[in-house]
Scaffold this active site. Structure first.
Site, mmCIF file in Angstrom:
data_model
loop_
_atom_site.group_PDB
_atom_site.id
_atom_site.type_symbol
_atom_site.label_atom_id
_atom_site.label_comp_id
_atom_site.label_asym_id
_atom_site.label_seq_id
_atom_site.Cartn_x
_atom_site.Cartn_y
_atom_site.Cartn_z
ATOM 1 N N HIS A 87 0.828 -1.209 0.000
ATOM 2 C CA HIS A 87 0.000 0.000 0.000
ATOM 3 C C HIS A 87 0.863 1.260 0.000
ATOM 4 C CE1 HIS A 87 -3.630 2.385 1.316
ATOM 5 N NE2 HIS A 87 -2.654 3.174 1.764
ATOM 6 N N GLU A 88 1.764 1.360 0.958
ATOM 7 C CA GLU A 88 2.601 2.558 1.058
ATOM 8 C C GLU A 88 3.528 2.687 -0.143
ATOM 9 O OE1 GLU A 88 1.841 4.789 3.070
ATOM 10 O OE2 GLU A 88 0.505 3.561 4.295
ATOM 11 N N HIS A 93 1.725 4.525 -2.832
ATOM 12 C CA HIS A 93 1.837 5.972 -2.626
ATOM 13 C C HIS A 93 3.205 6.472 -3.092
ATOM 14 C CE1 HIS A 93 -1.856 6.868 -0.612
ATOM 15 N NE2 HIS A 93 -1.619 6.123 0.450
ATOM 16 N N HIS A 134 3.434 6.940 -6.717
ATOM 17 C CA HIS A 134 2.705 8.147 -7.122
ATOM 18 C C HIS A 134 3.620 9.370 -7.022
ATOM 19 C CE1 HIS A 134 -1.598 10.098 -6.894
ATOM 20 N NE2 HIS A 134 -0.982 10.340 -8.033
#
Length: 717
Positions: free
Chosen positions: A494-495, A498, A501
């Site tokens: 998940h991280e 990010h 991104h």
């Protein structure tokens, strides 16, 4: 998910320049960073450097703002909008270091400095947004059709964002309301900082000390070893110490056979900020909620939620609640079915009475083992931190062609931090990634991604980002490496989403880069990455037994997949309850009065929440909304999950590493930041608007609803 200010130097003689150089030489934050990759010189920075550096940077920015506002030339995009965008580089650079270090490695001195700086930084922000001359120039550019018609799409987006930000921060208000707004902003800045510090202190101040080894029955060996090491570090050798960090408390609740100890640590966990002591948060959160309402009213909105969500994908509180209501009914029904199963197992153990929150994780794990012959704890041996990291690198390389090389010659803020150079497959540098994986007393709880330098483009050159992910994963012991739970594995993925991104951003303006998107869109890149973590093809790539090197068995993967929707009633309900709680505080149209704990309990009862489940975050330790940037936005995780579930269908319908889909996702989502409306970005990638059906199926919520509850109406809670 875990998600958030041109320097013009006037030379007034040699003596001024000389003095300035001396300051820069003595304060590394003000000097040029001649480190590899221009990494912050963490090894030179001391606590005493932050305040003077930030105050000097504010003075420079204010000189610069004055130069823009008083420019005698006719306002245009370059001399006003781009000049403002380029302002405050030193301040942004220094404050990023300060707040990132405070959150990841902050001592009491840094907490105190943050409290002293909060009103100073709040005033600086207000001095910019409430500068009438500056806003007049921005407004002039915004209303000049001859100028706007010639702007490129990204320039138009920057102009729109700049103008809107000034309006939403009070630029159009009369003077008396501006003054009140200043006071509110200053007070909120202090209160939110205090709230987060209190949660950290409450978490750090509690330990469950076990002296009798027999009371450790049921606990996994790695957890016991970590607890023994924690005890030794606290001068209690021969005992076992468990803490309120998730990597300690959650597996304890899941596996400890001692019900009394489970209840004890659970009470400490869910009463953080609610102990009527120096770290109590009840009064602070009430003030924050009411001040946010007053601010929203001053700015012309009926509620803080209406103010916040105006720029989101949901647009309104009602739009957000519509999604929550669609999910609340099936999630609650599924949770009640799960509670009934737990009740039966408790009765078999001779325990009478209703299911309690302290029982849920323990008995649901027993049911999982009985029903699926699957013990999640056995999987940890296959998920060493190093193997999981390599797995993520492999997934990222197969999707986007990225490569990662560890850097050992760059300064970092703590010995646990590792640094990685990120490159394209042809060797072109993308940026630098920092990873900080384990808990410590100086680190906030949870997991997050942040940046020390966002991406931008200056004079045609791409400024490479420095991105960081911070987690609180299970620590290594003397006999084992750091072995992650599968929940920690998905958090890592998940991280990293990010981080991608931020790393792959390819825009011109820093304020539109990477994760600078609406809150209910920012979780798409992170949550879609979680999907790869549970795919058999991916697991076989990296899940290797830390001792034997054996690849995770097919049988274990099949059992894990079979449990995919298991306990999703609980997981979805506790999350939705927290999202509703967030809205309850921020959709109010009249100030709240009285006891916030009673308000929370009564509202949850009216919403139909079972007593066996509490919101994922109770009010007094809900950092996301009272200390982070998620106020009226905690729902965004599930909103983004609608997007990610639908988006992942594009890969599932072709192949997990389909190059066309990966290239499109990178081009239309990861690279574009906030340069376009998020719905347009999504449709550019997917070719259609998202559907909720893949999410319902993924969570096992496509079920018959027997005990239908009335729709949740915020005005009635």
């Amino acid at each position: 998910m875990k998600k958030n200010v041109l320097i013009i130097l006037t030379l007034v003689g040699v003596s001024l320049v000389s003095c300035d150089n001396k300051k820069k030489q003595s304060n590394p934050l003000l000097a040029e960073w001649n480190t590899p990759y221009q990494m912050p010189p963490f090894d030179q920075i001391k606590n005493e450097h932050y305040q003077p550096a930030i105050k000097e940077a504010i003075e420079k920015q204010q000189e610069e703002i004055k130069a823009i506002a008083e420019n005698a030339d006719t306002p245009d995009f370059a001399n006003t909008i781009e000049a403002l965008e380029s302002s405050g580089k030193d301040l942004k650079r220094i404050t990023r270091v300060f707040y990132n270090v405070k959150n990841a490695n902050g001592d009491e001195e840094l907490q105190k400095i943050a409290e002293e700086l909060a009103p100073v930084l709040s005033k600086n922000s207000d001095d910019i947004f409430l500068n009438e001359k500056l806003f007049a120039r921005i407004k002039s550019v915004n209303e000049n059709g001859e100028i706007t018609s010639q702007l490129k799409p990204e320039q138009k987006q920057l102009l729109k964002k700049t103008y809107t930000s000034f309006v939403r921060n009070g630029a159009n208000l009369p003077e008396e309301k501006k003054e009140r707004l200043r006071k509110i902003n200053s007070e909120i800045a202090l209160l939110t900082l205090k709230f987060g510090n209190n949660v950290l202190n409450e978490t750090n101040n509690y330990t469950l000390v076990v002296a009798d080894e027999s009371r450790l029955a049921g606990l996994p060996t790695p957890l016991i070893e970590t607890a023994a090491k924690e005890a030794e570090n606290r001068d209690q050798k021969g005992k076992w110490v468990f803490t309120l960090n998730n990597s300690s408390v959650m597996p304890f609740l899941q596996y400890a056979e001692d019900r009394e100890l489970r209840q004890e640590i659970w009470n400490a966990y869910q009463l953080r900020g609610n102990n009527d002591n120096a770290y109590d948060n009840k009064e602070s959160l009430l003030k924050i909620a009411n001040l946010r309402l007053e601010k929203a009213n001053i700015l012309g909105y009926k509620s803080h939620a209406a103010y916040v969500l105006e720029e989101s994908m949901s647009k309104t509180p009602e739009g957000a609640m519509d999604l929550l209501n669609q999910l609340w009914q099936p999630a609650l029904q599924k949770a009640k079915n799960e509670a009934a199963d737990i009740q039966k197992l408790m009765q078999q153990d001779g325990i009478q009475g209703d299911v309690t929150p302290a029982d849920w994780r323990y008995y649901s794990e027993k049911i999982r083992q009985q029903r699926y012959d699957f013990d999640e704890n056995q999987m940890q041996a296959y998920f060493s931190l190093e193997n999981t990291r390599e797995g993520i690198f492999m997934v990222t390389e197969k999707l986007y062609g990225l490569k990662f090389e560890q850097l050992n010659d760059v300064p970092v803020y703590h010995e646990d931090v590792t640094a990685w150079k990120v490159t394209e497959k042809d060797g072109r540098e993308i940026g630098v990634l920092l990873m900080d994986m384990h808990p410590r007393a100086t680190k906030n709880g949870g997991a997050w991604m942040t940046s020390y330098r966002p991406q931008s483009t200056v004079n045609g050159e791409r400024i490479k980002p420095i991105i960081s992910i911070v987690c609180n994963f299970t620590q290594p012991t003397d006999s084992t490496p750091a072995l992650l739970t599968f929940d920690e594995v998905t958090t890592f993925f998940h991280e990293f989403g990010h981080a991608l991104h931020g790393l792959l951003s390819d825009v011109q303006y820093e304020s539109l880069a990477g994760t600078s998107v609406p809150r209910d869109f920012v979780e798409l890149p992170s949550q879609i990455m979680e999907n790869w973590a549970e795919e058999p093809e991916v697991l076989k790539m990296f899940a290797k037994h830390y001792q034997t090197g054996e690849t995770i068995p097919d049988e274990m993967i099949e059992k894990m997949k079979a449990t995919g929707t298991f306990n999703q009633g609980f997981a979805t309900t506790e999350y939705l309850a927290a999202s509703i709680l967030d809205m309850m505080y921020h959709a109010i149209e009249e100030p709240l009065e009285g006891d916030v704990v009673s308000y929370e309990i009564n509202s949850m009862k009216q919403a139909g929440l079972t007593d066996a489940i509490i919101p994922r975050y109770r009010s007094t330790y809900f950092n996301h909304i009272f200390s982070g940037g998620y106020s009226a936005g905690y729902y965004s995780y599930i909103w983004s999950e609608v997007l990610d579930s639908d988006a992942f269908e594009a890969f599932k319908s072709t192949s997990l590493f389909d190059p066309e889909n990966a290239a499109s996702f990178r081009k239309n989502i990861l690279e574009r930041g906030g340069t376009q409306d998020p719905e347009e970005l999504y449709v550019n990638f997917r070719g259609k608007k998202p559907s909720i059906e893949p999410l319902l199926k993924k969570r096992g919520l496509d079920i018959e609803i027997k005990d239908k509850q009335p729709e949740i109406n915020l005005k009635k809670l």
